[in-house]
Design an enzyme around this catalytic site. Structure first.
Site, PDB file in Angstrom:
ATOM      1  N   LYS A 161     -22.200  83.182  59.198  1.00 42.10           N
ATOM      2  CA  LYS A 161     -21.151  82.478  58.452  1.00 42.10           C
ATOM      3  C   LYS A 161     -20.528  81.388  59.326  1.00 42.10           C
ATOM      4  CE  LYS A 161     -20.280  86.398  55.435  1.00 42.10           C
ATOM      5  NZ  LYS A 161     -19.603  87.681  55.242  1.00 42.10           N
ATOM      6  N   GLN A 201     -14.369  90.781  57.049  1.00 43.19           N
ATOM      7  CA  GLN A 201     -15.718  91.337  56.927  1.00 43.19           C
ATOM      8  C   GLN A 201     -15.648  92.837  56.631  1.00 43.19           C
ATOM      9  OE1 GLN A 201     -18.646  89.443  57.128  1.00 43.19           O
ATOM     10  NE2 GLN A 201     -19.637  91.308  56.425  1.00 43.19           N
ATOM     11  N   ASP A 233     -13.486  85.450  49.312  1.00 47.13           N
ATOM     12  CA  ASP A 233     -14.400  86.521  48.877  1.00 47.13           C
ATOM     13  C   ASP A 233     -14.139  86.903  47.422  1.00 47.13           C
ATOM     14  OD1 ASP A 233     -16.465  87.413  50.451  1.00 47.13           O
ATOM     15  OD2 ASP A 233     -15.247  88.810  51.633  1.00 47.13           O
TER      16      ASP A 233
END
Ligand code: NDP
Length: 299
Positions: free
Chosen positions: A58, A102, A125
């Site tokens: 990422k 994460q 997200d």
């Protein structure tokens, strides 16, 4: 004699590459017009090897698209309070337009509380309850990256999904549920299956679109798939065998030759997930800085 494999491959790698190229173009326009650079903060707690690989990728791709990447690596024994105060700091930082924590988090941390502490406008997200609610009610949301990428792959392949029977196998908050919402928004007739579903093979045979997000290697067999169906395999499973471990999906790929099209694993959904994260970061920047102006290519 085995039948020829006739299904077209849905090339997530190349669609993701062209999306990332358009995002990089959008970022260049933003920089020229505003003097600002969209920024993404990624928080990693602990040392889970798979998570570390995802975070590295990422970071690399965020910078490659011309954006700022802020990676916060915290020790595995980080407390809930310490994590919450980092999120407060990132929520308040104008250089950070997107925040991603994460997952999975170490078990002593309360994931739902952490996710809901992210400013929904920076929740790239799309897991915050506000974004889940906005998506469920058909309003402008930040949409979870994996189902967003799956929808892009389907629309690229089929253009109009309206009226098609779609079966989503898996009902997690991060893939299955938002996937079903997105397919409903495309006017599909949507069924969601899960571990208690009866007669799953029969249900599969009714699906024009089959999205599988279960986490069981090659669970969906070829004879479950309707001839001519479009199959999106979200699963990523590491299978040990002779030689190197292999990565396989949730669909028995070699048996799916009678589908119209199928995503390979790897190279299908995976690359789209990161591309959509970058797209969401640009979307978040635009909504935070210039509401009601230029919509960018990724939207
Ligand atoms: P979860 O474990 O959160 O959810 C799995 C879902 O599958 C659950 O709803 C579960 O049902 C259902 N399920 C389990 N066993 C069966 C079965 N035998 N028959 C039917 N349904 C079943 O997984 P995620 O949604 O997080 O991820 C799913 C897969 O997608 C994983 O392989 C993951 O690695 C992959 N993934 C890939 C991404 C990518 O970028 N390509 C991103 C995210 C995930 P129930 O709810 O009843 O327990």
């Amino acid at each position: 004699m085995q039948k020829a494999f006739e299904a077209a491959l849905i090339d997530g790698k190349s669609l993701a590459a062209s999306l990332v190229e358009r995002i990089a173009g959008d970022v260049a326009v933003i920089k020229a017009e505003t003097g600002q650079t969209p920024g993404l903060a990624v928080v990693l707690v602990g040392e889970d090897p798979a998570s570390a690989v995802y975070v590295k990728s990422k970071h690399r791709q965020t910078e490659a698209a011309g954006m700022r990447s802020f990676v916060h690596r915290l020790p595995v024994d980080t407390t809930q309070d310490a994590l919450m105060s980092l999120l407060d700091q990132l929520n308040a930082d104008p250089a950070v337009n997107g925040i991603l924590v994460q997952l999975p988090l170490p078990p002593h941390l309360e994931a739902a509380e952490v996710i809901n502490a992210i400013n929904p406008a920076k929740d790239v997200d799309g897991f915050h309850i506000s974004n889940a609610g906005l998506l469920a009610t058909g309003q402008e949301a930040l949409v979870p990256c994996t189902p967003l990428g799956c929808t892009m792959l389907l629309k690229d392949r089929l253009s109009d999904l309206s009226g098609l029977n779609a079966l989503v196998i898996g009902k997690s908050n991060i893939v299955g549920k938002p996937m079903a919402q997105l397919l409903m928004a495309e006017n599909c007739t949507v069924t969601v299956a899960h571990s208690r579903t009866r007669n799953l093979p029969e249900l599969c045979r009714t699906a024009d679109i089959l999205v599988v997000a279960v986490g069981r290697p090659e669970m969906v067999r070829g004879d479950w798939i309707k001839p001519g169906a479009t199959v999106i395999d979200v699963g990523i499973n590491r299978v040990e065998g002779k030689g190197k471990p292999r990565i396989v999906g949730d669909v028995a790929f070699a048996e799916a030759g009678h589908a119209a099209a199928i995503t390979p694993v790897p190279g299908g959904v995976g690359p789209m997930t990161i591309a959509c994260l970058l797209a969401n970061t640009v979307t978040a920047f635009r909504r935070q800085n210039k509401p009601n102006t230029t919509r960018f290519a990724a939207e």
